[in-house]
Design an enzyme around this catalytic site. Structure first.
Site, PDB file in Angstrom:
ATOM      1  N   LYS A 194      16.793  20.473 -12.998  1.00 42.20           N
ATOM      2  CA  LYS A 194      16.028  19.240 -13.110  1.00 42.20           C
ATOM      3  C   LYS A 194      16.775  18.100 -13.784  1.00 42.20           C
ATOM      4  O   LYS A 194      17.505  18.288 -14.749  1.00 42.20           O
ATOM      5  CB  LYS A 194      14.742  19.496 -13.915  1.00 42.20           C
ATOM      6  CG  LYS A 194      13.767  20.416 -13.218  1.00 42.20           C
ATOM      7  CD  LYS A 194      13.010  19.718 -12.117  1.00 42.20           C
ATOM      8  CE  LYS A 194      11.755  19.071 -12.700  1.00 42.20           C
ATOM      9  NZ  LYS A 194      11.066  18.289 -11.657  1.00 42.20           N
TER      10      LYS A 194
ATOM     11  N   SER B  91      14.893  19.729 -17.960  1.00 38.84           N
ATOM     12  CA  SER B  91      13.802  20.647 -18.274  1.00 38.84           C
ATOM     13  C   SER B  91      14.331  21.773 -19.140  1.00 38.84           C
ATOM     14  O   SER B  91      15.476  22.195 -18.993  1.00 38.84           O
ATOM     15  CB  SER B  91      13.239  21.216 -16.964  1.00 38.84           C
ATOM     16  OG  SER B  91      12.532  22.402 -17.221  1.00 38.84           O
TER      17      SER B  91
ATOM     18  N   GLU C 282       9.227   7.062 -17.621  1.00 41.57           N
ATOM     19  CA  GLU C 282       7.830   7.467 -17.800  1.00 41.57           C
ATOM     20  C   GLU C 282       7.308   6.973 -19.155  1.00 41.57           C
ATOM     21  O   GLU C 282       6.164   6.526 -19.283  1.00 41.57           O
ATOM     22  CB  GLU C 282       7.703   8.988 -17.663  1.00 41.57           C
ATOM     23  CG  GLU C 282       7.927   9.426 -16.207  1.00 41.57           C
ATOM     24  CD  GLU C 282       8.261  10.904 -16.042  1.00 41.57           C
ATOM     25  OE1 GLU C 282       8.292  11.646 -17.044  1.00 41.57           O
ATOM     26  OE2 GLU C 282       8.511  11.316 -14.891  1.00 41.57           O
TER      27      GLU C 282
ATOM     28  N   HIS D  67       0.834  -1.220   0.000  1.00 44.56           N
ATOM     29  CA  HIS D  67       0.000   0.000   0.000  1.00 44.56           C
ATOM     30  C   HIS D  67       0.862   1.261   0.000  1.00 44.56           C
ATOM     31  O   HIS D  67       0.447   2.294   0.541  1.00 44.56           O
ATOM     32  CB  HIS D  67      -0.946   0.028   1.208  1.00 44.56           C
ATOM     33  CG  HIS D  67      -1.634  -1.274   1.448  1.00 44.56           C
ATOM     34  ND1 HIS D  67      -2.760  -1.658   0.762  1.00 44.56           N
ATOM     35  CD2 HIS D  67      -1.318  -2.315   2.277  1.00 44.56           C
ATOM     36  CE1 HIS D  67      -3.123  -2.873   1.168  1.00 44.56           C
ATOM     37  NE2 HIS D  67      -2.267  -3.289   2.077  1.00 44.56           N
TER      38      HIS D  67
ATOM     39  N   TYR E 265     -12.151 -15.261 -45.482  1.00 39.34           N
ATOM     40  CA  TYR E 265     -11.329 -14.057 -45.503  1.00 39.34           C
ATOM     41  C   TYR E 265     -12.201 -12.811 -45.608  1.00 39.34           C
ATOM     42  O   TYR E 265     -13.166 -12.760 -46.378  1.00 39.34           O
ATOM     43  CB  TYR E 265     -10.332 -14.072 -46.677  1.00 39.34           C
ATOM     44  CG  TYR E 265      -9.508 -12.798 -46.711  1.00 39.34           C
ATOM     45  CD1 TYR E 265      -8.332 -12.690 -45.970  1.00 39.34           C
ATOM     46  CD2 TYR E 265      -9.950 -11.672 -47.406  1.00 39.34           C
ATOM     47  CE1 TYR E 265      -7.614 -11.506 -45.933  1.00 39.34           C
ATOM     48  CE2 TYR E 265      -9.231 -10.478 -47.373  1.00 39.34           C
ATOM     49  CZ  TYR E 265      -8.071 -10.407 -46.650  1.00 39.34           C
ATOM     50  OH  TYR E 265      -7.366  -9.241 -46.607  1.00 39.34           O
TER      51      TYR E 265
HETATM   52  N1  ARG Z   1      -3.461  -6.866 -48.259  1.00 35.87           N
HETATM   53  C1  ARG Z   1      -4.382  -7.907 -47.926  1.00 35.87           C
HETATM   54  C2  ARG Z   1      -4.306  -8.211 -46.417  1.00 35.87           C
HETATM   55  O1  ARG Z   1      -3.436  -7.748 -45.762  1.00 35.87           O
HETATM   56  C3  ARG Z   1      -4.074  -9.122 -48.713  1.00 35.87           C
HETATM   57  C4  ARG Z   1      -5.211 -10.043 -48.976  1.00 35.87           C
HETATM   58  C5  ARG Z   1      -6.171  -9.504 -49.931  1.00 35.87           C
HETATM   59  N2  ARG Z   1      -7.125 -10.520 -50.248  1.00 35.87           N
HETATM   60  C6  ARG Z   1      -8.358 -10.278 -50.690  1.00 35.87           C
HETATM   61  N3  ARG Z   1      -9.142 -11.262 -50.875  1.00 35.87           N
HETATM   62  N4  ARG Z   1      -8.780  -9.062 -50.932  1.00 35.87           N
HETATM   63  O2  ARG Z   1      -5.146  -8.911 -45.887  1.00 35.87           O
END
Ligand code: ARG
Length: 496
Positions: A293, A287, A300, A155, A327
């Site tokens: 200082k 400073s 920090e 503490h 994706y």
């Molecule tokens: N520059 C893209 C990334 O970093 C690569 C993949 C792009 N693929 C796609 N199906 N548009 O993810």
């Protein structure tokens, strides 16, 4: 004639411009994976040739073009949506239509996931090395201060005396776990998505083990490899392109390290404020107006790095949350959080190592402060309890004494008042005087992991052994990748 903006192989005429052109592009972030992408391209082309998917001559032409693209450098790449498209465009510019065979049986989706993992291994090694440098510095300084008594706090109040060595080793042990977490993260980064194509595999007879091998993906699964059927290939093609848990895990490990550092920096800032510690000028600032200082600015900034890591973790997790399979372009914005975090935390760790290695501990003021606030009170209660007085009674007696003072006379008066007996009826005066001495108090606490110099010396030995073992493990990781790079270069030369 209207000047059409240069088009890359992916966008062609139809997607060649428009107001969102810059927004779509990851070219400014992708420089970091330029070398990785060239390696991935080479490994892929070598595999395609070995599998008879492209001819050796075609592979030779593409590989020569890649060599040329590498020599020209990142800034010479044609405009593109990303580094993958730009390199492919550059290859086609050099060797014509044949260059278009490079992207057979793959997608940018497996390509980018592979590139990130490939590059992140290097960054993780650097982070591990900075954690090792910090641990080494902590142990070195601890070695010099095994007997330097200092106040220990709870503490923020003086609690019990300890030593500078015991204090520093508390951070060594914490950072050792951070190294461990980085090594764990590396294991899961070190798996290869290449050959997954867009997400759904490919009809071409690709050899995924071969590209993984050429790129040095050799994960050693501590878990026994239960999450994938092969050690180095990310099995399911949909998971392979979609998953970024390896980024989250890496940034999580780095956040832990940054949080460890921030507490340490906070302590050191306080210690230098109290005159216990003086930073070397190299790690201090001054400073612009106040000539007297000397400020602990570096510490920090180290303390603030936990904010960067937390931002990275938050940015990454909120970007990844709720993404549908497989994706999505969101993933492009996930990656930079990891780069920023790893850079910030590695640098802060190195700076902390330098600051602690070069700081001077003021033994006299630490020793004087160690006795403040009746910090030996617990040791006196322990001494009484060791003579058979119930600890709770001893605690009460010392608490009563502490209302008037922190010396033998105060304890004696408390004994008369509470027990109606002189203190030395319970414990020899000498034992109490010893318990009241901060250095003796420290020496008496020789339980495992405690601050007694003997226990701490032993711990310094085991810490050194662990650091050497971790250093070797990191060297091994680096060697595996270096060997794979050399082997890949050899394979590529065979197509000259
Ligand atoms: N520059 C893209 C990334 O970093 C690569 C993949 C792009 N693929 C796609 N199906 N548009 O993810």
């Amino acid at each position: 004639m209207d000047e059409e903006p240069a088009s890359d192989v992916v966008r062609r005429e139809r997607f060649s411009g428009g107001p969102a052109r810059g927004f779509l592009s990851s070219m400014s972030e992708d420089e970091r994976i330029f070398e990785a992408d060239l390696a991935v391209d080479r490994a892929h082309v070598v595999m395609l040739a070995e599998q008879g998917i492209v001819s050796d001559d075609e592979a030779g032409e593409i590989l020569a073009a890649l060599e040329d693209v590498e020599e020209a450098g990142y800034d010479a790449l044609p405009d593109g949506e990303d580094v993958h498209a730009a390199i492919e465009t550059a290859v086609i510019e050099r060797v014509g239509e044949i260059g278009g065979k490079m992207h057979t049986a793959r997608s940018r989706n497996d390509e980018v996931a592979t590139c990130i993992r490939y590059r992140l291994r290097e960054d993780l090694v650097e982070a591990m090395r900075s954690s090792l440098a910090l641990r080494e510095a902590l142990v070195e300084v601890a070695q010099e201060h095994v007997e330097t008594t200092m106040p220990g706090y709870t503490h923020l109040q003086p609690a019990q005396p300890t030593t500078v060595a015991h204090y520093l080793l508390s951070y060594e042990q914490a950072v050792a776990r951070d190294t461990e977490r980085l090594v764990d993260a590396y294991d899961r980064v070190d798996r290869c998505p290449l050959g997954a194509a867009a997400f759904a595999g490919t009809p071409f007879d690709v050899d995924r083990e071969r590209t993984a091998e050429l790129l040095g993906f050799e994960a050693v699964h501590a878990s026994g490899g239960s999450s994938d059927s092969s050690d180095d290939v990310l099995e399911n093609s949909m998971d392979a392109v979609s998953s970024r848990d390896f980024l989250l895990e890496t940034v999580g490990a780095l956040s832990n390290l940054a949080i460890t550092l921030s507490g340490f920096a906070e302590d050191l800032i306080g210690f230098s404020n109290r005159g216990y510690l003086e930073l070397s000028d190299d790690y201090a600032s001054t400073s612009s107006i106040m000539p007297q200082k000397k400020n602990p600015d570096t510490l920090e900034l180290v303390r603030a790095t936990a904010g960067d890591a937390s931002a990275g973790l938050n940015g990454l997790s909120t970007t990844l949350k709720g993404l549908p399979r497989a994706y999505n372009r969101d993933l492009q914005r996930a990656t930079p959080h990891a780069w920023e975090t790893v850079d910030a935390v590695s640098e802060a760790t190195e700076v902390t190592a330098g600051a602690i290695a070069t700081a001077e501990w003021d033994e006299a003021s630490l020793e004087a402060a160690a006795a403040e606030g009746f910090s030996t009170a617990t040791g006196v209660a322990d001494a009484l309890a060791m003579q058979g007085l119930p600890f709770r009674t001893a605690h009460e007696l010392v608490a009563l004494a502490s209302e008037t003072g922190s010396d033998y006379a105060a304890l004696e008066a408390a004994s008369e008042e509470l027990l109606g007996e002189p203190l030395d009826a319970h414990v020899p005066r000498e034992a109490i005087e010893t318990a009241l001495d901060p250095a003796e108090s420290v020496a008496s606490r020789d339980s495992r992991g405690g601050p007694a110099p003997a226990a701490v010396r032993e711990r310094i030995g085991t810490a050194r052994t662990a650091i050497a073992a971790d250093r070797e493990a990191v060297d091994d990781l680096e060697r595996t990748v270096a060997d794979a790079n050399a082997a890949l270069a050899e394979e590529v030369r065979a197509y000259e």
